[in-house]
Design a protein around this motif. Sequence first.
Motif: not given
Length: 218
Positions: A93-105, A129-140
């Motif tokens: 599995g991949e943990i969406v932590d915005t460091k190693n993985y974002t919400f975009y697969t 959702l709104s931030q994920v649409e901008v950068d995949g959630g990298k800045s979250l």
Amino acid sequence: MPVRVTESSTPSQVSGTNSGDTSPPACTLLSVGQFYLQTFSGTQNVSSLQKEEAWRVNVRIQGCDLEHGYLCGTMEALNVPMADTPVVTFWEGEIVDTKNYTFYTGKWEASPEDDKRHWTKFPSFSPLLSQVEVDGGKSLDLSNYPYIFMRWKEQYFVNVGTDCGLTIAGFYYVCFSCSDGSISGFYYDPNSSPFQKLELKSTNEGRSGYSFSSYELQ
């Protein structure tokens, strides 16, 4: 692990290359010495247009490397109609932590639109959702978010052959609740029934909420 429709090759490794200093959510951390296997039980709905069907499922977390956003485990499907025995698979599995993985697969035949369609099935994803649409959630900053988002990809069958009638070509979008230890997920495979739902409850309760185990497989 839905009923097989077509054969498809599957990646054998999960890895991350992005850098950053975002810490994993606090509820995933264990104190030194608490190296138990985290287990979950529940069901996966595998219904199709032809019939309603659900399997009992047990999941065990076998290892977790929070620094690299990685975890692995086994999934056991019971009362599978075409199998004489419970079917066990090993997954990574991949943990969406915005460091190693974002919400975009970015792989496994999943487009950004597929990602958004599945993540938005989780009510806890709506504020992101709104931030994920901008950068995949990298800045979250998800370090204190009360939910952990993941992808689980089955790698191989443990106790049966590939001719068992099931497929592991797809993967799961997963959401873990830090407050009650529950897991919900949706299976994605272009060749399987869409939005097959996984619902699991933790069978290991800690002193303050729930957490993943932190030991590693040898």
